[in-house]
Scaffold this motif. Structure first.
Motif, PDB file in Angstrom:
ATOM      1  N   THR A   1       0.833  -1.192   0.000  1.00  0.00           N
ATOM      2  CA  THR A   1       0.000   0.000   0.000  1.00  0.00           C
ATOM      3  C   THR A   1       0.867   1.240   0.000  1.00  0.00           C
ATOM      4  N   TYR A   2       0.432   2.232  -0.708  1.00  0.00           N
ATOM      5  CA  TYR A   2       1.131   3.516  -0.775  1.00  0.00           C
ATOM      6  C   TYR A   2       1.096   4.226   0.575  1.00  0.00           C
ATOM      7  N   HIS A   3       0.105   3.933   1.373  1.00  0.00           N
ATOM      8  CA  HIS A   3      -0.184   4.693   2.594  1.00  0.00           C
ATOM      9  C   HIS A   3       0.567   4.131   3.793  1.00  0.00           C
ATOM     10  N   ASP A   4       0.556   4.903   4.886  1.00  0.00           N
ATOM     11  CA  ASP A   4       1.156   4.411   6.117  1.00  0.00           C
ATOM     12  C   ASP A   4       0.253   3.400   6.814  1.00  0.00           C
ATOM     13  N   SER A   5      -1.032   3.417   6.464  1.00  0.00           N
ATOM     14  CA  SER A   5      -1.990   2.472   7.023  1.00  0.00           C
ATOM     15  C   SER A   5      -2.999   2.113   5.944  1.00  0.00           C
ATOM     16  N   PRO A   6      -3.445   0.855   5.884  1.00  0.00           N
ATOM     17  CA  PRO A   6      -4.455   0.493   4.882  1.00  0.00           C
ATOM     18  C   PRO A   6      -5.758   1.262   5.053  1.00  0.00           C
ATOM     19  N   ARG A   7      -5.995   1.797   6.233  1.00  0.00           N
ATOM     20  CA  ARG A   7      -7.224   2.554   6.478  1.00  0.00           C
ATOM     21  C   ARG A   7      -7.253   3.884   5.723  1.00  0.00           C
ATOM     22  N   ARG A   8      -6.111   4.310   5.189  1.00  0.00           N
ATOM     23  CA  ARG A   8      -6.052   5.593   4.488  1.00  0.00           C
ATOM     24  C   ARG A   8      -6.324   5.471   2.991  1.00  0.00           C
ATOM     25  N   ALA A   9      -6.586   4.277   2.502  1.00  0.00           N
ATOM     26  CA  ALA A   9      -6.904   4.107   1.080  1.00  0.00           C
ATOM     27  C   ALA A   9      -8.110   4.967   0.722  1.00  0.00           C
ATOM     28  N   HIS A  10      -8.206   5.357  -0.554  1.00  0.00           N
ATOM     29  CA  HIS A  10      -9.171   6.396  -0.920  1.00  0.00           C
ATOM     30  C   HIS A  10     -10.628   5.943  -0.817  1.00  0.00           C
ATOM     31  N   SER A  11     -10.886   4.658  -0.683  1.00  0.00           N
ATOM     32  CA  SER A  11     -12.268   4.218  -0.441  1.00  0.00           C
ATOM     33  C   SER A  11     -12.852   4.872   0.803  1.00  0.00           C
ATOM     34  N   VAL A  12     -11.975   5.303   1.704  1.00  0.00           N
ATOM     35  CA  VAL A  12     -12.427   5.922   2.945  1.00  0.00           C
ATOM     36  C   VAL A  12     -13.201   7.211   2.680  1.00  0.00           C
TER      37      VAL A  12
END
Length: 639
Positions: A65-76
């Motif tokens: 994942t590009y993000h520091d956490s999977p929770r930050r993916a743009h689906s959010v």
């Protein structure tokens, strides 16, 4: 490669086609699955759900994942809701109605088998989300609540206030992290995928850059899944997160994966208008607001009075006037086009006349502020923080903005690209949305692809193909590494003076002008020439400070903008070649006397799939014919 692969559509009636297909797919023993590694790129709804499901089945899964956490993916960031065909008490919805709305909403430019599968899986998606603890809104008696979205006459959109994407992603991420804790998923954050690795034409891994150390890493597997989202940031100003990029799918395309319908891009009608020339992104206001908000403009051009001073008789509720059956719930492409036309004609409000009103006043008067606040409170709070205006006291100002991309990597019915072993999920593929995605269908597609379709398809592929593990020193891995290093070195070596953002902003302005809400042959040809010239200038004048080692945000931006140039030119070519109007692709030369899109089913009832031919060579356009058995193409009328 030459020509189109078999799309592998199910034989027989499309109803129940996926169930029949699934029953015939080969399986793999649980013991064997533990010996196989699958690579998933992206942790939005499609990627997170696919990784969690594959790991639950026993595979060893690596997730980047590009993000520091999977929770930050743009689906959010998705707000309004998720569609599902679960007939409610009074509206008479059904699987067939959702199928028809999806196919008709995409203006008959999608495979009907895919649209039917999506409708049939939709109810199971809601069950899965509820089981994961997603706090959907509920009626007083405890049943799940729904609301309407554009392009439908029934209430089928399930929601969690204005945070539906966030809550769904948290559910999928919890399932993913459970598998991380169990040791079946290796989660690698802050990785930017720069190249796809292929061995004898089969996808076997990726090269990724560690965003903190700058190190280039090789990750290999028996199958690769890309779930990296769409490419609306080619327009610079869009509703996507700043770091959303198309590098993974664009590099796959350059390795041989066909790219389908790149010109099919959606402009969302309800966004907060740009308030500053230096603004870097736009903020979405959920389409669900159109359930209670009435959209209008002053009937008199140049009317600069405050909205409260404009009497009812001098207001033009233009969507209600033009589309009496759907009113303010007209599909996104129609609502955006009509808003732009009226603003261009001098009816627009706000700075530069680039806004329309979304007015909740009648709903507040009829239902009370408390009801509206309960439905949309977090959205309206966000609007007030950004604009400084109280949306309960004065109408919201909104304007269309780039949002979703219906085009993407070509995949067959099993979500496999034209490169064997490469599966593409969610918005990264071109899939079921045709020329115009219905509101609240993106979350549905991401979860259908990740939870139900990809795990079965990946297993079937691995069952029939021996794919021994390859090491990081394999010649194909070294070649991909060299390509990534070469691209980085070339950008750092440019002794220019202009920042990356200046080129990206200029590219975005060209694309929204020539390939935005409306397109023309002349404008598209002009756009092709201007984008090519801008790309040349970029490679001679861009300034990329810093080094390859360690964190370097400017290098990250330069790499993705370099890819946006190639993608932008493919979008323009695709729009120029499609000599018709359909859905969100509106060619000014092809419209009805009423100003609606005019399809040409005789010549363009097909999926356009583009083949990359190498640096400097013209791409080849292939056509996959679309056939219709359950619902015949008809004029797409919402009047």
């Amino acid at each position: 490669m030459s020509g189109l692969p078999d799309p592998r559509l199910p034989a027989g009636p499309i109803a129940d086609g996926w169930r029949r297909t699934g029953e015939q797919l080969p399986l793999i023993s649980p013991l064997r699955k533990r010996q196989l590694r699958v690579l998933v790129v992206g942790t939005g709804l499609a990627g997170a759900s696919a990784a969690a499901t594959l790991a639950e089945q026993g595979y060893r899964v690596t997730v980047l994942t590009y993000h520091d956490s999977p929770r930050r993916a743009h689906s959010v960031a998705a707000q309004g809701g998720i569609n599902a065909a679960r007939p409610m008490a009074v509206d008479g919805d059904s699987v067939n109605r959702l199928f028809a709305d999806t196919l008709r909403g995409g203006d008959f430019r999608a495979r009907e088998a895919g649209c039917m599968r999506l409708a049939e899986l939709s109810s199971a998606i809601i069950d899965q989300a509820v089981a994961q603890g997603v706090p959907f809104a509920r009626e007083y008696g405890g049943t799940l609540a729904t609301r309407s979205f554009g392009g439908a006459l029934v209430s089928r959109t399930f929601y969690a206030r204005g945070q539906t994407g966030q809550q769904l992603l948290y559910g999928a991420t919890a399932a993913l992290l459970r598998q991380v804790a169990a040791g079946r998923i290796t989660l690698l954050p802050r990785r930017d995928v720069l190249e796809l690795i292929t061995v004898d034409g089969v996808a076997r891994g990726v090269v990724a850059r560690h965003l903190l150390t700058g190190e280039l890493e090789v990750h290999t597997a028996q199958a690769v899944l890309l779930a990296t989202g769409g490419y609306s940031n080619v327009f610079f100003l869009s509703t996507n997160a700043l770091k959303s990029n198309a590098t993974a799918i664009w590099r796959a395309h350059r390795q041989g994966a066909l790219f389908a319908n790149p010109c099919f891009t959606q402009i969302h009608p309800t966004c907060i208008p740009s308030g500053d020339p230096g603004q870097s992104k736009l903020t979405l206001m959920s389409e669900s607001l159109r359930n209670d908000g009435r959209i209008w403009l002053p009937a008199i051009t140049g009317d600069d009075r405050a909205p409260a001073q404009i009497p009812e008789a001098e207001r033009d509720y233009f969507l209600e006037r033009l589309y009496p059956r759907y009113g303010n719930m007209a599909p996104r492409d129609l609502a955006s086009r009509r808003a732009r036309e009226l603003c261009n004609a001098g009816h627009g409000v706000g700075p530069g006349g680039r806004s329309v009103y979304l007015d909740l006043g009648d709903a507040i008067a009829e239902q009370g502020r408390g009801v509206i606040e309960q439905r949309y409170g977090n959205l309206l709070e966000m609007y007030e923080r950004i604009t400084g205006d109280d949306p309960y006291a004065t109408p919201l100002r909104i304007y269309p903005a780039p949002h979703y991309t219906m085009g993407g990597v070509w995949v067959d019915y099993h979500l496999m690209s034209s490169l064997p072993g490469l599966f593409v999920l969610g918005e990264a593929n071109f899939s079921e949305h045709g020329a115009n995605r219905l509101g609240a269908s993106a979350l549905m597609q991401g979860l259908a692809d990740g939870t139900f379709i990809a795990p079965a398809a990946v297993t079937a592929w691995l069952a029939g193909h021996a794919t021994p593990a390859i090491a990081a020193d394999h010649p194909a891995c070294r070649q991909a590494l060299d390509q990534a290093r070469g691209r980085i070195a070339a950008l750092l070596a440019v002794d220019g003076s202009q920042p990356v953002d200046a080129f990206h902003r200029e590219l975005g302005a060209l694309m929204i002008e020539h390939c935005g809400i409306s397109r023309s042959a002349e404008g598209l040809r002009t756009g092709l020439a201007e984008v090519a010239a801008l790309e040349q200038r970029f490679h001679h004048a861009v300034r990329v400070s810093g080094a390859a080692d360690g964190p370097n945000p400017e290098l990250e931006k330069a790499l993705r903008v370099a890819d946006f140039f190639g993608l932008a030119q493919l979008m323009l070519r695709d729009a120029l070649a499609r000599e018709e109007s359909c859905g969100a692709h509106f060619r000014e030369e092809h419209q009805t006397p009423e100003g609606e899109a005019q399809r040409d089913d005789g010549r363009f009832a097909h999926i356009a799939a583009w083949e990359h031919r190498g640096e400097g060579a013209e791409p080849i356009r292939h056509a996959e014919p679309l056939s219709f058995s359950a619902l015949q193409p008809s004029a797409r009328s919402y009047r």
